[in-house]
Design a protein around this motif. Sequence first.
Motif, mmCIF file in Angstrom:
data_model
loop_
_atom_site.group_PDB
_atom_site.id
_atom_site.type_symbol
_atom_site.label_atom_id
_atom_site.label_comp_id
_atom_site.label_asym_id
_atom_site.label_seq_id
_atom_site.Cartn_x
_atom_site.Cartn_y
_atom_site.Cartn_z
ATOM 1 N N THR A 121 46.917 35.392 39.666
ATOM 2 C CA THR A 121 46.764 36.817 39.954
ATOM 3 C C THR A 121 48.048 37.594 39.681
ATOM 4 N N ASP A 122 49.172 37.083 40.125
ATOM 5 C CA ASP A 122 50.443 37.773 39.874
ATOM 6 C C ASP A 122 50.725 37.784 38.379
ATOM 7 N N GLY A 123 50.899 38.951 37.844
ATOM 8 C CA GLY A 123 51.218 39.074 36.427
ATOM 9 C C GLY A 123 50.019 39.032 35.501
ATOM 10 N N CYS A 124 48.811 39.138 36.020
ATOM 11 C CA CYS A 124 47.631 39.118 35.154
ATOM 12 C C CYS A 124 47.690 40.319 34.194
ATOM 13 N N PRO A 125 47.652 40.082 32.878
ATOM 14 C CA PRO A 125 47.777 41.178 31.919
ATOM 15 C C PRO A 125 46.566 42.111 31.891
ATOM 16 N N LEU A 126 45.483 41.724 32.534
ATOM 17 C CA LEU A 126 44.301 42.580 32.578
ATOM 18 C C LEU A 126 44.510 43.772 33.512
ATOM 19 N N PHE A 127 45.186 43.576 34.613
ATOM 20 C CA PHE A 127 45.281 44.602 35.647
ATOM 21 C C PHE A 127 45.816 45.949 35.160
ATOM 22 N N PRO A 128 46.893 45.994 34.379
ATOM 23 C CA PRO A 128 47.407 47.303 33.944
ATOM 24 C C PRO A 128 46.464 48.067 33.008
ATOM 25 N N LEU A 129 45.459 47.398 32.465
ATOM 26 C CA LEU A 129 44.547 48.065 31.539
ATOM 27 C C LEU A 129 43.521 48.949 32.244
ATOM 28 N N PHE A 130 43.391 48.809 33.546
ATOM 29 C CA PHE A 130 42.443 49.619 34.299
ATOM 30 C C PHE A 130 43.055 50.960 34.660
ATOM 31 N N SER A 131 42.364 52.040 34.337
ATOM 32 C CA SER A 131 42.851 53.365 34.720
ATOM 33 C C SER A 131 42.387 53.710 36.129
ATOM 34 N N SER A 132 41.358 53.029 36.608
ATOM 35 C CA SER A 132 40.833 53.273 37.948
ATOM 36 C C SER A 132 41.237 52.120 38.869
ATOM 37 N N LEU A 142 39.443 48.346 39.482
ATOM 38 C CA LEU A 142 40.242 47.117 39.445
ATOM 39 C C LEU A 142 40.080 46.347 40.749
ATOM 40 N N LYS A 143 40.141 47.040 41.872
ATOM 41 C CA LYS A 143 40.034 46.371 43.171
ATOM 42 C C LYS A 143 38.686 45.665 43.308
ATOM 43 N N THR A 144 37.625 46.247 42.758
ATOM 44 C CA THR A 144 36.310 45.612 42.792
ATOM 45 C C THR A 144 36.350 44.259 42.083
ATOM 46 N N TRP A 145 36.971 44.220 40.901
ATOM 47 C CA TRP A 145 37.096 42.956 40.164
ATOM 48 C C TRP A 145 37.939 41.964 40.955
ATOM 49 N N GLN A 146 39.045 42.442 41.522
ATOM 50 C CA GLN A 146 39.943 41.552 42.265
ATOM 51 C C GLN A 146 39.243 40.934 43.475
ATOM 52 N N LEU A 149 39.853 40.367 28.156
ATOM 53 C CA LEU A 149 38.777 39.533 28.677
ATOM 54 C C LEU A 149 38.600 39.791 30.169
ATOM 55 N N LEU A 150 37.392 40.173 30.548
ATOM 56 C CA LEU A 150 37.073 40.409 31.954
ATOM 57 C C LEU A 150 36.686 39.092 32.616
ATOM 58 N N PRO A 151 36.782 39.025 33.930
ATOM 59 C CA PRO A 151 36.423 37.790 34.627
ATOM 60 C C PRO A 151 34.992 37.325 34.380
ATOM 61 N N ASN A 152 34.092 38.232 34.026
ATOM 62 C CA ASN A 152 32.699 37.852 33.790
ATOM 63 C C ASN A 152 32.449 37.393 32.353
ATOM 64 N N GLY A 153 33.493 37.332 31.526
ATOM 65 C CA GLY A 153 33.367 36.852 30.155
ATOM 66 C C GLY A 153 33.173 37.945 29.121
ATOM 67 N N TYR A 178 36.471 38.401 42.065
ATOM 68 C CA TYR A 178 36.904 37.212 41.316
ATOM 69 C C TYR A 178 38.264 36.657 41.735
ATOM 70 N N CYS A 179 39.243 37.498 41.954
ATOM 71 C CA CYS A 179 40.622 37.028 42.131
ATOM 72 C C CYS A 179 40.971 36.633 43.560
ATOM 73 N N GLU A 180 40.472 37.379 44.511
ATOM 74 C CA GLU A 180 40.856 37.177 45.903
ATOM 75 C C GLU A 180 39.803 36.372 46.657
ATOM 76 N N THR A 181 39.341 35.323 46.050
ATOM 77 C CA THR A 181 38.313 34.477 46.651
ATOM 78 C C THR A 181 38.598 33.019 46.317
ATOM 79 N N GLU A 182 38.134 32.134 47.157
ATOM 80 C CA GLU A 182 38.338 30.710 46.880
ATOM 81 C C GLU A 182 37.488 30.239 45.708
ATOM 82 N N ASP A 183 36.593 31.082 45.244
ATOM 83 C CA ASP A 183 35.732 30.759 44.099
ATOM 84 C C ASP A 183 36.277 31.371 42.800
ATOM 85 N N TYR A 184 37.605 31.524 42.728
ATOM 86 C CA TYR A 184 38.219 32.152 41.547
ATOM 87 C C TYR A 184 38.001 31.343 40.280
ATOM 88 N N GLY A 185 37.631 30.087 40.401
ATOM 89 C CA GLY A 185 37.419 29.227 39.240
ATOM 90 C C GLY A 185 36.267 29.665 38.351
#
Length: 85
Positions: free
Chosen positions: A17-28, A32-36, A64-68, A39-46
């Motif tokens: 999560t730290d330094g993910c290059p996807l995060f700065p691409l979101f203007s909203s 971004l928080k919805t995606w995090q 690339l978004l977390p959903n592919g 996908y990111c802030e869960t034990e099922d991040y795999g």
Amino acid sequence: MNRAEMRYRLAMACPRTDGCPLFPLFSSREFLKTWQITYCETEDYGRCARYQGAMRGDKVAPTLLPNGKHLPLVSTRVPADPGDE
């Protein structure tokens, strides 16, 4: 969410999560928080496509978004003025 819940959630979060290059691409930030949260802030991040690609050693596209799917990039290029020709 109390502090204990927040610590637990972050302890189970994606290690990439730290330094993910996807995060700065979101203007909203809200989008971004919805995606995090999903996908990111869960034990099922795999299940994140970005994480899966990185673990395979693939070069992961920044869009690339977390959903592919891929985040469409909006061009900020200003079109040439037709009167300048």
